[in-house]
Design a protein around this motif. Sequence first.
Motif, PDB file in Angstrom:
ATOM      1  N   VAL A 193       0.825  -1.220   0.000  1.00 40.82           N
ATOM      2  CA  VAL A 193       0.000   0.000   0.000  1.00 40.82           C
ATOM      3  C   VAL A 193       0.854   1.263   0.000  1.00 40.82           C
ATOM      4  CG1 VAL A 193      -1.899   1.175   1.149  1.00 40.82           C
ATOM      5  CG2 VAL A 193      -1.681  -1.264   1.337  1.00 40.82           C
ATOM      6  N   SER A 194       2.028   1.183   0.623  1.00 42.61           N
ATOM      7  CA  SER A 194       2.851   2.392   0.720  1.00 42.61           C
ATOM      8  C   SER A 194       3.430   2.772  -0.642  1.00 42.61           C
ATOM      9  CB  SER A 194       3.977   2.178   1.730  1.00 42.61           C
ATOM     10  OG  SER A 194       4.838   1.169   1.251  1.00 42.61           O
ATOM     11  N   ALA A 195       3.353   1.850  -1.619  1.00 45.30           N
ATOM     12  CA  ALA A 195       3.940   2.136  -2.932  1.00 45.30           C
ATOM     13  C   ALA A 195       2.898   2.564  -3.964  1.00 45.30           C
ATOM     14  CB  ALA A 195       4.694   0.896  -3.426  1.00 45.30           C
ATOM     15  N   LEU A 196       1.657   2.797  -3.547  1.00 47.67           N
ATOM     16  CA  LEU A 196       0.617   3.164  -4.509  1.00 47.67           C
ATOM     17  C   LEU A 196       0.846   4.569  -5.048  1.00 47.67           C
ATOM     18  CD1 LEU A 196      -2.624   1.902  -2.685  1.00 47.67           C
ATOM     19  CD2 LEU A 196      -1.326   0.762  -4.493  1.00 47.67           C
ATOM     20  N   ASP A 197       0.735   4.713  -6.370  1.00 46.43           N
ATOM     21  CA  ASP A 197       0.905   6.033  -6.989  1.00 46.43           C
ATOM     22  C   ASP A 197      -0.437   6.456  -7.608  1.00 46.43           C
ATOM     23  OD1 ASP A 197       1.591   8.282  -8.351  1.00 46.43           O
ATOM     24  OD2 ASP A 197       2.659   7.230  -9.952  1.00 46.43           O
ATOM     25  N   PRO A 198      -1.238   7.251  -6.861  1.00 44.34           N
ATOM     26  CA  PRO A 198      -2.590   7.592  -7.318  1.00 44.34           C
ATOM     27  C   PRO A 198      -2.614   8.175  -8.732  1.00 44.34           C
ATOM     28  CG  PRO A 198      -2.254   8.360  -5.072  1.00 44.34           C
ATOM     29  CD  PRO A 198      -0.935   7.851  -5.556  1.00 44.34           C
ATOM     30  N   GLU A 199      -1.665   9.047  -9.039  1.00 51.32           N
ATOM     31  CA  GLU A 199      -1.691   9.711 -10.359  1.00 51.32           C
ATOM     32  C   GLU A 199      -1.639   8.699 -11.499  1.00 51.32           C
ATOM     33  OE1 GLU A 199      -2.442  12.806 -11.103  1.00 51.32           O
ATOM     34  OE2 GLU A 199      -2.835  12.781  -8.949  1.00 51.32           O
ATOM     35  N   SER A 200      -0.700   7.747 -11.416  1.00 49.19           N
ATOM     36  CA  SER A 200      -0.548   6.802 -12.520  1.00 49.19           C
ATOM     37  C   SER A 200      -1.656   5.747 -12.523  1.00 49.19           C
ATOM     38  CB  SER A 200       0.829   6.126 -12.459  1.00 49.19           C
ATOM     39  OG  SER A 200       0.886   5.291 -11.330  1.00 49.19           O
ATOM     40  N   LEU A 201      -2.353   5.582 -11.390  1.00 53.16           N
ATOM     41  CA  LEU A 201      -3.390   4.543 -11.326  1.00 53.16           C
ATOM     42  C   LEU A 201      -4.762   5.031 -11.788  1.00 53.16           C
ATOM     43  CD1 LEU A 201      -2.453   2.899  -7.893  1.00 53.16           C
ATOM     44  CD2 LEU A 201      -2.191   1.873 -10.156  1.00 53.16           C
ATOM     45  N   ARG A 202      -4.958   6.344 -11.828  1.00 53.18           N
ATOM     46  CA  ARG A 202      -6.301   6.868 -12.138  1.00 53.18           C
ATOM     47  C   ARG A 202      -6.519   7.062 -13.635  1.00 53.18           C
ATOM     48  NH1 ARG A 202      -5.957  10.261  -7.150  1.00 53.18           N
ATOM     49  NH2 ARG A 202      -7.016   9.032  -5.566  1.00 53.18           N
ATOM     50  N   THR A 203      -6.323   6.006 -14.418  1.00 52.95           N
ATOM     51  CA  THR A 203      -6.599   6.095 -15.863  1.00 52.95           C
ATOM     52  C   THR A 203      -7.837   5.244 -16.169  1.00 52.95           C
ATOM     53  OG1 THR A 203      -5.300   4.142 -16.422  1.00 52.95           O
ATOM     54  CG2 THR A 203      -4.109   6.241 -16.332  1.00 52.95           C
ATOM     55  N   GLY A 204      -8.461   5.519 -17.315  1.00 50.80           N
ATOM     56  CA  GLY A 204      -9.646   4.758 -17.711  1.00 50.80           C
ATOM     57  C   GLY A 204      -9.333   3.275 -17.872  1.00 50.80           C
ATOM     58  N   ASP A 252      -8.462  -7.620   5.101  1.00 54.92           N
ATOM     59  CA  ASP A 252      -7.763  -7.309   6.358  1.00 54.92           C
ATOM     60  C   ASP A 252      -7.061  -5.967   6.308  1.00 54.92           C
ATOM     61  OD1 ASP A 252      -8.645  -9.584   7.442  1.00 54.92           O
ATOM     62  OD2 ASP A 252      -6.745 -10.689   7.330  1.00 54.92           O
ATOM     63  N   LEU A 253      -6.409  -5.738   5.173  1.00 53.43           N
ATOM     64  CA  LEU A 253      -5.688  -4.468   4.988  1.00 53.43           C
ATOM     65  C   LEU A 253      -6.642  -3.271   5.185  1.00 53.43           C
ATOM     66  CD1 LEU A 253      -3.619  -4.033   1.720  1.00 53.43           C
ATOM     67  CD2 LEU A 253      -5.081  -2.237   2.564  1.00 53.43           C
ATOM     68  N   GLN A 254      -7.835  -3.363   4.582  1.00 49.10           N
ATOM     69  CA  GLN A 254      -8.790  -2.259   4.682  1.00 49.10           C
ATOM     70  C   GLN A 254      -9.317  -2.127   6.103  1.00 49.10           C
ATOM     71  OE1 GLN A 254     -11.485  -1.962   0.987  1.00 49.10           O
ATOM     72  NE2 GLN A 254     -10.667  -4.031   0.832  1.00 49.10           N
ATOM     73  N   ARG A 255      -9.587  -3.269   6.757  1.00 53.94           N
ATOM     74  CA  ARG A 255     -10.113  -3.204   8.135  1.00 53.94           C
ATOM     75  C   ARG A 255      -9.056  -2.663   9.093  1.00 53.94           C
ATOM     76  NH1 ARG A 255     -13.761  -8.622   7.973  1.00 53.94           N
ATOM     77  NH2 ARG A 255     -15.482  -7.658   6.838  1.00 53.94           N
ATOM     78  N   ARG A 256      -7.791  -3.017   8.857  1.00 54.21           N
ATOM     79  CA  ARG A 256      -6.714  -2.475   9.709  1.00 54.21           C
ATOM     80  C   ARG A 256      -6.629  -0.964   9.549  1.00 54.21           C
ATOM     81  NH1 ARG A 256      -3.633  -6.863   8.173  1.00 54.21           N
ATOM     82  NH2 ARG A 256      -2.443  -5.606   6.696  1.00 54.21           N
TER      83      ARG A 256
END
Length: 209
Positions: free
Chosen positions: A63-74, A95-99
């Motif tokens: 999760v710490s490596a997520l890059d919102p800009e590059s992920l928000r494409t159609g 689990d990740l989301q509940r944590r």
Amino acid sequence: MIIAIDGPAASGKGTLGKRIAGHLGLPHLDTGLLYRAVGAHCLASGTLDDIAASAEAARALDVSALDPESLRTGALGEAASVVAARPEVRAALVDLQRRFAAQPGGAVLDGRDIGTVICPDATVKLFVTASPEVRADRRFRELAARDPLASYEAVLADIHKRDARDSNRAAAPLLKADDAVLLDTSALGIEETFAAALAIIEAARARAG
Ligand code: DC
């Protein structure tokens, strides 16, 4: 305080979630990014049709490596919607989301199944929506600012396709929780939506004591 925000593609729930989290000083997780990252990994490795490989990618997600800009494409929204229909992928991300939601002080999460599956006991549940045409128009304006060849019809077709897949899947379909407050933003701007959401949150807080 846990705030769950669900709604269809391009409903503005991500913008709203970020704004609410900033206002209340709470951490925010746009859970669509998790599915987008899994979809991106599968597209890059040619494994989009492979259920086991997509579940493995979900388990290995950093999760710490997520890059919102590059992920928000159609294209990645579409790939995310494909992998998100698989129970194996969803189970790997629960689990990740509940944590994240269980952090001291609370959190704001937005997605499709936060109020129904991930945080059924959330303090506040919002179901943010708008007509497909309004959502397509907002998304088209964003795209057209960057791409002169963007087409409103193509964006609308994509929204209809994603709505159908996200709503009709068997695993945690897009659904308004019974106790979620419906916020239809078809005729509201960003400020009005934010104000309406804050009023709902304050009322829920008062009820919760
Ligand atoms: O919110 P978004 O457009 O970034 O989400 C991308 C896709 O991920 C969406 O079409 C369905 C899926 N998704 C999901 O199934 N459950 C979530 N909690 C969030 C997203």
